[in-house]
Design a protein around this motif. Structure first.
Motif, PDB file in Angstrom:
ATOM      1  N   ILE A  31       0.829  -1.197   0.067  1.00 54.11           N
ATOM      2  CA  ILE A  31      -0.191  -0.043  -0.016  1.00 54.11           C
ATOM      3  C   ILE A  31       0.962   1.157  -0.018  1.00 54.11           C
ATOM      4  O   ILE A  31       1.639   1.541   1.001  1.00 54.11           O
ATOM      5  N   GLY A  32       0.815   2.176  -1.076  1.00 52.56           N
ATOM      6  CA  GLY A  32       1.784   3.350  -1.091  1.00 52.56           C
ATOM      7  C   GLY A  32       2.447   3.220  -2.188  1.00 52.56           C
ATOM      8  O   GLY A  32       3.577   2.528  -2.267  1.00 52.56           O
ATOM      9  N   GLY A  37       7.266   2.573  -0.787  1.00 52.92           N
ATOM     10  CA  GLY A  37       6.531   1.591  -1.645  1.00 52.92           C
ATOM     11  C   GLY A  37       7.016   0.975  -2.912  1.00 52.92           C
ATOM     12  O   GLY A  37       7.295  -0.069  -3.221  1.00 52.92           O
ATOM     13  N   LEU A  54      -0.920  -0.691  -4.615  1.00 46.55           N
ATOM     14  CA  LEU A  54      -1.953  -0.060  -4.585  1.00 46.55           C
ATOM     15  C   LEU A  54      -1.735   1.565  -4.026  1.00 46.55           C
ATOM     16  O   LEU A  54      -0.977   1.672  -2.962  1.00 46.55           O
ATOM     17  N   ASP A  55      -2.369   2.503  -4.719  1.00 47.88           N
ATOM     18  CA  ASP A  55      -2.019   3.842  -4.335  1.00 47.88           C
ATOM     19  C   ASP A  55      -3.617   4.363  -4.610  1.00 47.88           C
ATOM     20  O   ASP A  55      -3.956   4.557  -5.743  1.00 47.88           O
ATOM     21  N   ALA A  66      11.004  15.848   0.550  1.00 47.58           N
ATOM     22  CA  ALA A  66      12.372  15.418   0.412  1.00 47.58           C
ATOM     23  C   ALA A  66      13.264  16.053  -0.697  1.00 47.58           C
ATOM     24  O   ALA A  66      12.816  16.184  -1.816  1.00 47.58           O
ATOM     25  N   ILE A  67      14.464  16.379  -0.274  1.00 43.84           N
ATOM     26  CA  ILE A  67      15.309  16.892  -1.480  1.00 43.84           C
ATOM     27  C   ILE A  67      16.727  16.390  -1.388  1.00 43.84           C
ATOM     28  O   ILE A  67      17.461  16.243  -2.235  1.00 43.84           O
ATOM     29  N   CYS A  68      17.287  16.100   0.050  1.00 38.10           N
ATOM     30  CA  CYS A  68      18.253  15.377   0.069  1.00 38.10           C
ATOM     31  C   CYS A  68      18.465  13.918   0.082  1.00 38.10           C
ATOM     32  O   CYS A  68      18.039  13.370   0.861  1.00 38.10           O
ATOM     33  N   ASN A 153      -6.695   3.204  -6.134  1.00 41.51           N
ATOM     34  CA  ASN A 153      -6.971   1.808  -5.525  1.00 41.51           C
ATOM     35  C   ASN A 153      -6.759   2.317  -4.101  1.00 41.51           C
ATOM     36  O   ASN A 153      -5.508   2.304  -3.598  1.00 41.51           O
ATOM     37  N   GLY A 188       2.693   6.128   4.334  1.00 43.25           N
ATOM     38  CA  GLY A 188       2.960   7.494   4.874  1.00 43.25           C
ATOM     39  C   GLY A 188       2.604   7.744   6.398  1.00 43.25           C
ATOM     40  O   GLY A 188       1.989   6.844   7.145  1.00 43.25           O
ATOM     41  N   PRO A 192      -3.135   4.884   7.059  1.00 45.10           N
ATOM     42  CA  PRO A 192      -4.519   4.213   7.479  1.00 45.10           C
ATOM     43  C   PRO A 192      -4.180   2.735   7.847  1.00 45.10           C
ATOM     44  O   PRO A 192      -4.957   2.026   8.788  1.00 45.10           O
ATOM     45  N   PRO A 319      13.092  16.892   9.663  1.00 46.46           N
ATOM     46  CA  PRO A 319      13.635  16.683   8.416  1.00 46.46           C
ATOM     47  C   PRO A 319      15.410  17.211   8.471  1.00 46.46           C
ATOM     48  O   PRO A 319      15.942  16.876   7.608  1.00 46.46           O
ATOM     49  N   GLY A 324      14.472  10.833   6.791  1.00 45.12           N
ATOM     50  CA  GLY A 324      13.050  10.297   6.360  1.00 45.12           C
ATOM     51  C   GLY A 324      12.978   9.305   5.288  1.00 45.12           C
ATOM     52  O   GLY A 324      12.837   8.009   5.286  1.00 45.12           O
ATOM     53  N   ALA A 325      13.036   9.909   4.019  1.00 44.59           N
ATOM     54  CA  ALA A 325      12.974   8.880   2.939  1.00 44.59           C
ATOM     55  C   ALA A 325      14.270   8.218   2.722  1.00 44.59           C
ATOM     56  O   ALA A 325      14.010   6.634   2.359  1.00 44.59           O
ATOM     57  N   ASN A 326      15.317   8.350   3.322  1.00 42.29           N
ATOM     58  CA  ASN A 326      16.594   7.738   3.006  1.00 42.29           C
ATOM     59  C   ASN A 326      16.520   6.695   4.009  1.00 42.29           C
ATOM     60  O   ASN A 326      16.787   5.485   3.563  1.00 42.29           O
TER      61      ASN A 326
HETATM   62  C1  LIG Z   1       9.706  19.357   4.676  1.00 40.96           C
HETATM   63  C2  LIG Z   1      10.051  18.076   4.564  1.00 40.96           C
HETATM   64  C3  LIG Z   1      11.594  18.004   4.122  1.00 40.96           C
HETATM   65  C4  LIG Z   1      11.834  16.719   3.802  1.00 40.96           C
HETATM   66  N1  LIG Z   1      13.329  16.272   3.563  1.00 40.96           N
HETATM   67  C5  LIG Z   1      13.816  15.294   3.514  1.00 40.96           C
HETATM   68  C6  LIG Z   1      15.152  15.088   3.026  1.00 40.96           C
HETATM   69  O1  LIG Z   1      15.752  15.944   2.576  1.00 40.96           O
HETATM   70  N2  LIG Z   1      15.363  13.501   2.741  1.00 40.96           N
HETATM   71  C7  LIG Z   1      14.787  12.669   3.121  1.00 40.96           C
HETATM   72  O2  LIG Z   1      15.227  11.598   2.988  1.00 40.96           O
HETATM   73  N3  LIG Z   1      13.418  12.619   3.465  1.00 40.96           N
HETATM   74  C8  LIG Z   1      13.014  13.968   3.650  1.00 40.96           C
HETATM   75  N4  LIG Z   1      11.665  14.267   4.126  1.00 40.96           N
HETATM   76  C9  LIG Z   1      10.776  13.082   4.389  1.00 40.96           C
HETATM   77  C10 LIG Z   1      10.158  12.332   3.272  1.00 40.96           C
HETATM   78  O3  LIG Z   1       9.545  13.144   2.589  1.00 40.96           O
HETATM   79  C11 LIG Z   1       9.373  11.265   3.748  1.00 40.96           C
HETATM   80  O4  LIG Z   1       9.973  10.526   4.768  1.00 40.96           O
HETATM   81  C12 LIG Z   1       9.054  10.182   2.608  1.00 40.96           C
HETATM   82  O5  LIG Z   1       8.041  10.805   1.754  1.00 40.96           O
HETATM   83  C13 LIG Z   1       8.464   8.800   3.181  1.00 40.96           C
HETATM   84  O6  LIG Z   1       8.141   8.281   2.092  1.00 40.96           O
HETATM   85  P1  LIG Z   1       6.815   7.004   2.245  1.00 40.96           P
HETATM   86  O7  LIG Z   1       7.067   6.368   0.986  1.00 40.96           O
HETATM   87  O8  LIG Z   1       7.309   6.164   3.550  1.00 40.96           O
HETATM   88  O9  LIG Z   1       5.540   7.682   2.263  1.00 40.96           O
HETATM   89  P2  LIG Z   1       4.843   8.995   1.538  1.00 40.96           P
HETATM   90  O10 LIG Z   1       5.756   9.703   0.511  1.00 40.96           O
HETATM   91  O11 LIG Z   1       4.004   9.737   2.433  1.00 40.96           O
HETATM   92  O12 LIG Z   1       3.852   7.828   0.458  1.00 40.96           O
HETATM   93  C14 LIG Z   1       2.724   7.421   1.078  1.00 40.96           C
HETATM   94  C15 LIG Z   1       1.872   7.086   0.024  1.00 40.96           C
HETATM   95  O13 LIG Z   1       0.677   6.075   0.303  1.00 40.96           O
HETATM   96  C16 LIG Z   1      -0.426   6.370  -0.434  1.00 40.96           C
HETATM   97  N5  LIG Z   1      -1.603   6.266   0.550  1.00 40.96           N
HETATM   98  C17 LIG Z   1      -1.812   6.861   1.702  1.00 40.96           C
HETATM   99  N6  LIG Z   1      -3.059   6.314   2.179  1.00 40.96           N
HETATM  100  C18 LIG Z   1      -3.500   5.424   1.242  1.00 40.96           C
HETATM  101  C19 LIG Z   1      -4.465   4.515   1.224  1.00 40.96           C
HETATM  102  N7  LIG Z   1      -5.562   4.504   2.176  1.00 40.96           N
HETATM  103  N8  LIG Z   1      -4.730   3.539   0.149  1.00 40.96           N
HETATM  104  C20 LIG Z   1      -3.637   3.744  -0.756  1.00 40.96           C
HETATM  105  N9  LIG Z   1      -2.612   4.420  -0.782  1.00 40.96           N
HETATM  106  C21 LIG Z   1      -2.457   5.133   0.319  1.00 40.96           C
HETATM  107  C22 LIG Z   1      -0.282   8.071  -0.546  1.00 40.96           C
HETATM  108  O14 LIG Z   1      -1.016   8.250  -1.806  1.00 40.96           O
HETATM  109  C23 LIG Z   1       1.349   8.088  -0.968  1.00 40.96           C
HETATM  110  O15 LIG Z   1       1.564   7.907  -2.293  1.00 40.96           O
HETATM  111  C24 LIG Z   1      10.901  15.496   4.130  1.00 40.96           C
HETATM  112  C25 LIG Z   1       9.814  15.734   4.903  1.00 40.96           C
HETATM  113  C26 LIG Z   1       9.274  16.905   4.600  1.00 40.96           C
HETATM  114  C27 LIG Z   1       7.919  17.272   5.316  1.00 40.96           C
END
Ligand SMILES: Cc1cc2nc3c(=O)[nH]c(=O)nc-3n(C[C@H](O)[C@H](O)[C@H](O)COP(=O)(O)OP(=O)(O)OC[C@H]3O[C@@H](n4cnc5c(N)ncnc54)[C@H](O)[C@@H]3O)c2cc1C
Length: 541
Positions: A31-32, A37, A54-55, A66-68, A153, A188, A192, A319, A324-326
Motif C-alpha cells: 500500500i503506497g 513502496g 496500490l495507491d 524530501a530533497i537530500c 486503488n 505514509g 490508514p 527533516p 526520512g525517505a533515506n
Molecule cells: C519539509 C520536508 C522535508 C523533507 N526532507 C527530506 C530529505 O531531504 N530527505 C529525506 O530522506 N526525507 C525528507 N523528508 C521526509 C520524506 O518526505 C518522507 O520520509 C517520505 O516521503 C516517506 O516516504 P513514504 O513512501 O514512506 O511515504 P509517502 O511519501 O508519504 O507515501 C505514502 C503513499 O501512500 C499513499 N496512501 C496513503 N493512504 C492510502 C490508502 N488508504 N490507500 C492507498 N494508498 C494510500 C499516498 O497516496 C502516498 O503515495 C522531508 C519531509 C518534509 C515534510
C-alpha cells in the motif's frame, strides 16, 4: 514541471481481480507508491516475487518534501537499476557552511574519502525521485518482471488472518476485495493501515514551525548546504539554504511555535523574509510555500503478523539530517531479500521479525540524531542556549568544537550491531566494516566494488585462494574474488593491516560475517545465522 504534478503517472485501469468471482490472493501487496513502496516493489519484483502496488493517488506527491538523498540511497537505487536519472538530474553536493549571527564560523566536506562511485548527497525534488522510480517499474514490467501498479486503488479496510491479510479496496468503479500473503504498509505518516490495525506510535512531538519557501532564482551561491544559527534576517531562529535542480532553492525559516500560520503564509510576508535574507534587489519566483511541524517517533514494532510497516508509516523524524525517505529506502532494502527467502521457503517466517528488530534499531538511531539536532537548533532552556552559543563561538576558531555543532547530522546507514543475523567477526580487520555495517564502495578491477557485489549473498574473497565451486548449502552464494594489491582504497577499507580476508555479504550489502581465512563449514554456519535458519532449527524464534 507543472506537468509532473498534473499528469497521472499510473492512471486507474480496471483489474481482472475486480471481476473475479472470489478474492484473488497475491504473495505481496504494497500500500503506497511513495518512494518507499516503489523501492520495495522494484526490489521484490527484480527477485521474481510477484508484487501489486496500490495507491489512492495516481500521480507523484505534490509540493515540496524530501530533497537530500544520501550516498547509501543512491547505492541502493543503483542496485535496483534506477540511479542513473537521479544522478543526471540531481544537484551534487558534499560541502557545507555554518553561520552564527552575521558570520561564517566554518565550512565542511562530507566525503573526505575520495573514490566512491556516488557523491555524499544529491539534492533532488521528491517528485522527481518518485517519477524515476515509476519509470523503473515500467522498465522492469516491460522486461517481464511480475510487478503491477494500480492507481486510484484506496485501502479501505484490513482483516488479519493466520496466513494472509484480507483487503477491501475502493476504486472509481466501486470496491473489491483482495488477499495478500504479506502486506507491506508504505502508506505514509498518517498510515490508514496502522490506524485500521489499531496500532500507534511512541515518541515526541516538537513544538516548532518551519516555513519552506522553494524559490526559483538565478543565483551564484555555490552548491553547498548553508545553515544559519540566529541570523540577522531571522533573529533568534535558524535558516537553511539548499540548491535543487531547475534553479529552485530550498529555503527553510524556523518560525517558532506561537505563530499565526495564515499571516506567515501570505505571499507578501514570505517575500519580505526572502528579501531580508537575499537582499532588497533579489529577483525570484516562488515555486512552493508551506509550513511544517514534525514528530520524532516510531511504532513499537514494524511487523504485525503478516503486515510489515516501512517508511513514514513506521517511523518519523525531523527533516534535519535528511533521514526520512533515506531511512525508508533502507527499510525496503532490508525487507525485500528477507521476504523473498521466506516466500520461496528457504528461510523461516521468523526472519521477518529481524526486519523489525534491525530497522527499529536503525529508527532509534535516526530518532536520536534527529532529536539531538532539533534540541541543538532550538535550545529548550536558557542554559542549553548558553551552551549552544558557546559551542558555536568556539567552533569558529577551534576544530575540536565542530563535531559538537549539530545542524542536522546527515543520514548514514545504520550498523546492525548486535543483530541476531550477525555471524563471526574478526578484530584484525577494519572496525568501520564490522559485521552489521553496509559494505563500503571502492574502486576495484573492472569498476566499482558494489557493482561487483550486486544483490544476493556474496562471498567476497580478497587475495584468497578458494577451492573451485565451494558448496554452501540451501542458498546460492556468488563468489567475488578480487585482489587488493593495486587498489589502495579497497585495501585500506577492507583489509587494513591484514594480508587477505573473506567477507560474507548479505543481499542488502550489509556484512554478515568475516574471517581471515576460508572454512566452508564456517561460511555455511554464518549463512544459516544470516537467514535465521540456524535458530529456527533449534526451535528458537
Ligand atoms: C519539509 C520536508 C522535508 C523533507 N526532507 C527530506 C530529505 O531531504 N530527505 C529525506 O530522506 N526525507 C525528507 N523528508 C521526509 C520524506 O518526505 C518522507 O520520509 C517520505 O516521503 C516517506 O516516504 P513514504 O513512501 O514512506 O511515504 P509517502 O511519501 O508519504 O507515501 C505514502 C503513499 O501512500 C499513499 N496512501 C496513503 N493512504 C492510502 C490508502 N488508504 N490507500 C492507498 N494508498 C494510500 C499516498 O497516496 C502516498 O503515495 C522531508 C519531509 C518534509 C515534510
Amino acid at each position: 514541471m507543472q506537468k509532473i504534478f498534473d499528469t497521472p503517472l499510473y492512471p486507474y485501469h480496471r483489474s481482472p481481480d475486480q471481476d473475479a468471482p472470489a478474492s484473488q490472493r497475491h504473495p505481496v501487496v504494497i500500500i503506497g507508491a511513495g518512494p518507499v513502496g516503489l523501492a520495495a516493489a522494484i526490489d521484490l519484483a527484480q527477485q521474481d516475487v510477484p508484487v501489486v502496488v496500490l495507491d489512492e493517488n495516481d500521480k507523484v506527491s505534490f509540493g515540496s518534501r524530501a530533497i537530500c538523498f544520501s550516498q547509501r540511497t543512491l547505492e541502493i537505487v543503483d542496485r535496483m537499476g534506477g540511479a542513473g536519472p537521479m544522478l543526471e538530474k540531481g544537484v551534487l553536493w558534499d560541502a557545507g557552511r555554518v553561520f552564527f549571527g552575521d558570520r561564517q564560523i566554518y565550512d565542511f566536506n562530507l566525503l573526505p574519502d575520495a573514490d566512491h562511485k556516488h557523491p555524499a548527497f544529491i539534492n533532488l525534488q521528491q517528485y522527481y525521485l518518485e517519477n524515476y522510480l515509476v519509470d523503473r517499474v515500467r522498465e522492469i514490467e516491460a522486461a517481464g518482471k511480475p510487478i503491477e501498479l494500480r492507481g486510484r486503488n484506496k485501502l479501505a479496510a484490513i482483516g488479519e488472518h493466520d496466513r494472509h491479510v484480507r483487503l477491501e479496496i475502493d476504486t472509481p468503479e466501486g470496491p473489491y476485495n483482495l488477499e495478500a500473503e504479506w502486506l507491506i504498509a508504505c502508506d505514509g505518516a498518517n498510515s490508514p493501515a496502522r490506524r485500521m490495525l489499531g496500532l500507534d506510535f511512541v515518541g515526541r512531538v516538537f513544538e516548532d514551525n518551519f516555513l519552506i519557501a522553494d524559490t526559483i532564482m538565478e543565483a551564484d551561491f555555490p552548491t553547498e548546504r548553508w545553515f544559519w544559527f540566529d541570523p540577522p534576517f531571522n533573529r533568534g531562529q535558524s535558516a537553511l539554504l539548499h540548491k535543487q535542480p531547475d534553479n529552485v532553492w530550498r529555503i527553510d525559516f524556523q518560525l517558532g511555535w506561537d505563530i499565526d500560520r495564515g499571516e506567515e503564509l501570505k505571499e507578501a510576508n514570505i517575500r519580505r523574509r526572502l528579501h531580508a535574507m537575499l537582499g532588497e534587489n533579489a529577483k525570484f519566483d516562488l515555486e512552493w510555500c508551506s509550513i511544517y511541524t514534525f514528530q520524532c517517533r516510531r511504532m513499537a514494532a514494524f511487523r504485525q503478523g503478516r503486515v510489515l510497516f516501512a517508511g513514514d508509516s513506521a517511523h518519523q523524524v525531523s527533516p534535519f539530517g535528511a533521514r526520512g525517505a533515506n531511512s525508508g529506502i533502507q527499510d525496503a532494502d532490508n525487507l525485500a531479500w528477507k521476504l523473498q527467502l521466506v516466500l520461496n521457503g528457504t528461510a523461516p517466517e521468523t526472519l521477518m521479525d529481524t526486519y523489525s528488530t534491525e530497522r527499529v534499531y536503525a529508527a532509534d538511531e535516526n530518532i536520536r540524531h534527529s532529536t539531538r539536532s532539533t534540541d541543538f537548533i532550538t535550545p529548550k532552556s536558557e542554559t542549553s542556549r548558553a551552551f549552544r552559543d558557546a559551542v558555536l563561538d568556539l567552533a569558529e576558531h577551534h576544530e575540536f568544537a565542530r563535531p559538537l555543532v549539530n545542524s542536522g547530522r546527515l543520514s548514514e546507514p545504520s550498523v546492525y550491531d548486535g543483530s541476531r543475523l550477525n555471524g563471526p567477526d574478526c578484530a584484525d580487520l577494519p572496525a568501520s566494516l564490522r559485521v552489521g555495517a553496509a559494505a563500503m564502495d571502492a574502486p576495484v578491477a573492472g569498476g566499482w566494488l558494489l557493482d561487483r557485489l550486486g544483490g544476493g549473498f556474496r562471498l567476497l574473497a580478497i587475495d584468497q585462494d578458494l577451492p573451485t565451486a565451494p558448496d554452501f548449502g540451501a542458498v546460492e552464494v556468488g563468489v567475488v574474488e578480487l585482489s587488493a594489491v593495486d587498489w589502495p582504497e579497497f585495501r585500506q577499507r577492507y583489509l587494513g593491516a591484514a594480508r587477505s580476508a573473506l567477507y560474507l555479504i548479505r543481499p542488502d550489502q550489509h556484512v554478515a560475517a568475516r574471517w581471515l581465512g576460508f572454512d566452508a563449514n564456517a561460511v555455511r554456519a554464518a549463512l544459516e545465522t544470516a537467514m535465521a535458519t540456524a535458530t529456527a532449527q533449534k526451535g528458537t524464534t
